[in-house]
Design an enzyme around this catalytic site. Sequence first.
Site, PDB file in Angstrom:
ATOM      1  N   GLY A  29      10.369  -2.297   5.797  1.00  0.00           N
ATOM      2  CA  GLY A  29       9.111  -1.700   6.264  1.00  0.00           C
ATOM      3  C   GLY A  29       8.736  -2.303   7.607  1.00  0.00           C
ATOM      4  O   GLY A  29       7.550  -2.435   7.932  1.00  0.00           O
ATOM      5  N   ALA A  30       9.749  -2.666   8.394  1.00  0.00           N
ATOM      6  CA  ALA A  30       9.501  -3.396   9.638  1.00  0.00           C
ATOM      7  C   ALA A  30       8.800  -2.556  10.695  1.00  0.00           C
ATOM      8  O   ALA A  30       8.214  -3.097  11.630  1.00  0.00           O
ATOM      9  CB  ALA A  30      10.816  -3.919  10.198  1.00  0.00           C
ATOM     10  N   SER A  31       8.862  -1.209  10.529  1.00  0.00           N
ATOM     11  CA  SER A  31       8.150  -0.403  11.530  1.00  0.00           C
ATOM     12  C   SER A  31       6.815   0.071  10.971  1.00  0.00           C
ATOM     13  O   SER A  31       6.155   0.934  11.545  1.00  0.00           O
ATOM     14  CB  SER A  31       9.019   0.781  11.959  1.00  0.00           C
ATOM     15  OG  SER A  31       9.474   1.485  10.824  1.00  0.00           O
ATOM     16  N   GLY A  32       6.412  -0.495   9.852  1.00  0.00           N
ATOM     17  CA  GLY A  32       5.179  -0.035   9.190  1.00  0.00           C
ATOM     18  C   GLY A  32       3.938  -0.821   9.600  1.00  0.00           C
ATOM     19  O   GLY A  32       3.986  -1.756  10.412  1.00  0.00           O
ATOM     20  N   LEU A  34       1.696  -2.808   7.827  1.00  0.00           N
ATOM     21  CA  LEU A  34       1.450  -4.203   7.433  1.00  0.00           C
ATOM     22  C   LEU A  34       2.205  -5.167   8.354  1.00  0.00           C
ATOM     23  O   LEU A  34       1.649  -6.169   8.820  1.00  0.00           O
ATOM     24  CB  LEU A  34       1.887  -4.431   5.976  1.00  0.00           C
ATOM     25  CG  LEU A  34       1.802  -5.884   5.544  1.00  0.00           C
ATOM     26  CD1 LEU A  34       0.355  -6.295   5.309  1.00  0.00           C
ATOM     27  CD2 LEU A  34       2.620  -6.135   4.288  1.00  0.00           C
ATOM     28  N   LYS A 172       0.821  -6.882  -2.674  1.00  0.00           N
ATOM     29  CA  LYS A 172      -0.016  -6.171  -3.619  1.00  0.00           C
ATOM     30  C   LYS A 172      -0.183  -4.719  -3.166  1.00  0.00           C
ATOM     31  O   LYS A 172       0.001  -4.480  -1.967  1.00  0.00           O
ATOM     32  CB  LYS A 172      -1.362  -6.865  -3.792  1.00  0.00           C
ATOM     33  CG  LYS A 172      -2.320  -6.711  -2.587  1.00  0.00           C
ATOM     34  CD  LYS A 172      -3.709  -7.093  -2.927  1.00  0.00           C
ATOM     35  CE  LYS A 172      -4.572  -5.940  -3.275  1.00  0.00           C
ATOM     36  NZ  LYS A 172      -5.020  -5.128  -2.115  1.00  0.00           N
ATOM     37  N   ASP A 201      -0.988 -12.577  -2.796  1.00  0.00           N
ATOM     38  CA  ASP A 201      -2.412 -12.230  -2.805  1.00  0.00           C
ATOM     39  C   ASP A 201      -2.949 -12.964  -1.586  1.00  0.00           C
ATOM     40  O   ASP A 201      -3.074 -14.195  -1.607  1.00  0.00           O
ATOM     41  CB  ASP A 201      -3.093 -12.728  -4.076  1.00  0.00           C
ATOM     42  CG  ASP A 201      -4.561 -12.352  -4.085  1.00  0.00           C
ATOM     43  OD1 ASP A 201      -5.217 -12.480  -3.028  1.00  0.00           O
ATOM     44  OD2 ASP A 201      -5.063 -11.936  -5.132  1.00  0.00           O
ATOM     45  N   HIS A 202      -3.229 -12.241  -0.509  1.00  0.00           N
ATOM     46  CA  HIS A 202      -3.479 -12.961   0.753  1.00  0.00           C
ATOM     47  C   HIS A 202      -4.722 -13.843   0.694  1.00  0.00           C
ATOM     48  O   HIS A 202      -4.870 -14.762   1.482  1.00  0.00           O
ATOM     49  CB  HIS A 202      -3.504 -12.004   1.953  1.00  0.00           C
ATOM     50  CG  HIS A 202      -4.784 -11.242   2.124  1.00  0.00           C
ATOM     51  ND1 HIS A 202      -5.067 -10.108   1.415  1.00  0.00           N
ATOM     52  CD2 HIS A 202      -5.861 -11.453   2.919  1.00  0.00           C
ATOM     53  CE1 HIS A 202      -6.264  -9.661   1.778  1.00  0.00           C
ATOM     54  NE2 HIS A 202      -6.769 -10.460   2.699  1.00  0.00           N
ATOM     55  N   HIS A 264      -7.862 -10.388  -5.712  1.00  0.00           N
ATOM     56  CA  HIS A 264      -8.632 -11.381  -4.943  1.00  0.00           C
ATOM     57  C   HIS A 264      -9.793 -11.976  -5.760  1.00  0.00           C
ATOM     58  O   HIS A 264     -10.014 -13.176  -5.763  1.00  0.00           O
ATOM     59  CB  HIS A 264      -9.205 -10.754  -3.670  1.00  0.00           C
ATOM     60  CG  HIS A 264      -8.200  -9.990  -2.864  1.00  0.00           C
ATOM     61  ND1 HIS A 264      -6.887 -10.370  -2.759  1.00  0.00           N
ATOM     62  CD2 HIS A 264      -8.319  -8.865  -2.114  1.00  0.00           C
ATOM     63  CE1 HIS A 264      -6.241  -9.505  -1.976  1.00  0.00           C
ATOM     64  NE2 HIS A 264      -7.088  -8.586  -1.580  1.00  0.00           N
TER      65      HIS A 264
HETATM   66  C1  BG6 Z   1      -6.943  -5.956   0.920  1.00  0.00           C
HETATM   67  C2  BG6 Z   1      -7.534  -4.675   0.429  1.00  0.00           C
HETATM   68  O1  BG6 Z   1      -6.168  -6.561  -0.076  1.00  0.00           O
HETATM   69  O2  BG6 Z   1      -7.990  -6.843   1.292  1.00  0.00           O
HETATM   70  C3  BG6 Z   1      -8.442  -4.050   1.472  1.00  0.00           C
HETATM   71  O3  BG6 Z   1      -6.479  -3.777   0.112  1.00  0.00           O
HETATM   72  C4  BG6 Z   1      -9.484  -5.039   1.922  1.00  0.00           C
HETATM   73  O4  BG6 Z   1      -9.069  -2.886   0.960  1.00  0.00           O
HETATM   74  C5  BG6 Z   1      -8.821  -6.349   2.328  1.00  0.00           C
HETATM   75  O5  BG6 Z   1     -10.193  -4.486   3.000  1.00  0.00           O
HETATM   76  C6  BG6 Z   1      -9.870  -7.399   2.613  1.00  0.00           C
HETATM   77  O6  BG6 Z   1      -9.242  -8.528   3.143  1.00  0.00           O
HETATM   78  P1  BG6 Z   1     -10.054  -9.566   4.021  1.00  0.00           P
HETATM   79  O7  BG6 Z   1      -9.078 -10.661   4.263  1.00  0.00           O
HETATM   80  O8  BG6 Z   1     -10.501  -8.840   5.246  1.00  0.00           O
HETATM   81  O9  BG6 Z   1     -11.227  -9.972   3.188  1.00  0.00           O
END
Ligand code: BG6
Length: 513
Positions: A29-32, A34, A172, A201-202, A264
Amino acid sequence: MREIQSVVSEQETICAEVKTPPNGFVVFGASGDLARRKLFASLFALFDRGLLSEQFYLLGAGRKKLSDVTFRQTVQQAVQENINDIPANQLKPFIKKLYYANGDYSDASFYQNIKAKLAELDSKYKVDGSRIFYLAVPPFLYTSIVEQLGSSRLSCPDAPDSQHQPRLVVEKPFGFDLQSATELNNKIHQCFNESQIYRIDHYLGKETVQNILMFRFANTIFEPIWNQNYIDHIQITIAESMGVEHRGSYYDKTGALRDMFQNHMLQMLALATMELPTSFNAQHIRDEKVKLLRSIRPFGIQPQTADIIMGQYGPGVIDGREVVGYRNEPGVEPDSKTETFVAAKLFIDNWRWKDVPFYLRTGKRLARKNTEIAITFKKVPHSMFASSGLNDMPPNVLVLQIQPQEGISLSFQAKRPGSKICMSTLNMNFNYPSVFGVEMPEAYQRLLLDCMVGDQTLFTRQDDVQTTWQLLTPILQIWEHDDTVPHAYPAGAESFPEADNLIVSDGRKWRKI
Ligand code: BG6
């Protein structure tokens, strides 16, 4: 409320940062989107901080036909869009480590090409087979890519040691409900061991979220009062002023419960409430998180039960600007019943948290962006100032401010100078950027680095993901089968009556967003 700016002295700074071992980093997905918005800029930032091995290289893989040269130009643009004032020559040493392969994700020959390319690049960069496969593709492609990695023997689960076992990074949403998440886990496990899998989960990469563990377990003064004896309730808020932007068609099939709450929100809850792990070690931390998640009392099973409420934004005004309602967003069905807001009250059935209510809410197009965990302590049991009319003193509130004003604040009562008895609530604040004098690094930097050094602490484990889906799937089923319609709220609102009832009926109120 008066504000006191705290003075924090950095007397003892203990930092440990590990440089990554040599590795080949493959981005599907390198051209996508994210990759463009998050990955490349974060990888460059790590490179620029000297944390990537000189023997690092990146192979982008995607459907688009690009040469190495055009791919490098795209990455350069992406980095410059995300990091201000980066001159092209500063990017050069990073950019020349990038390569590209195009093909069809379901075609075995694509993976044979990748394999041949990796062998060539391994020998050029003197990498001994150590590599990462990053799935930055839409979730429906996960299984076919994983199967192909397995059948082309690129997944190598039987490599001699963990450094030589390729790692798989999965974004995710991980599944759509309990069944699909379990199936996805099973599919991946046919090709990769759990120790090879890094589920992202960032939020776990955010400095302020990681600090929850430091705050709780590197200090002695909070832990003794971190329980039902001293805490009245906890509120966790993830409010966004943003709408669904260009992601309407994805979001419309997803909704806030799946998009924010299952991951999150529950991750932050787990870190704020779990027991003390034996050590700062991936297995110990993840064990405690899962134990906590398993202790969450299942929700009542009536639709729109008093303890879980959903909402959907209508048109409104944010920052003085008129915005359209959710159903008018591009990609969204005009009669959509997808929730853009969820508020829930839940309990954790264990000794520490018996009968303490947790009020959680997340929503899009709310008045402003704010993520925080607010711990409200119990009021003083008896007021010795009652004779002076000070009967009902506000409780202490400790707020872990996750973003955008990263910090910690504690409110308490203090005597005002002057008359003999006069009190006011003061707020003691600590603010990350002003104390540490640095901008907070993008969460992906931490996660990418940890993945390259093989540290799974900040990634969710199979049982973690399945436990959260187990909690929420019954609610999703009811909402879907009973055709439950979300309550409407105007864009730019702080809340709406049904969400308020959830907490007001307990004699409490939401904090201001
Ligand atoms: C993502 C969601 O995981 O987190 C988005 O898919 C959301 O809908 C985003 O806007 C929020 O991330 P952050 O880091 O801006 O709070």
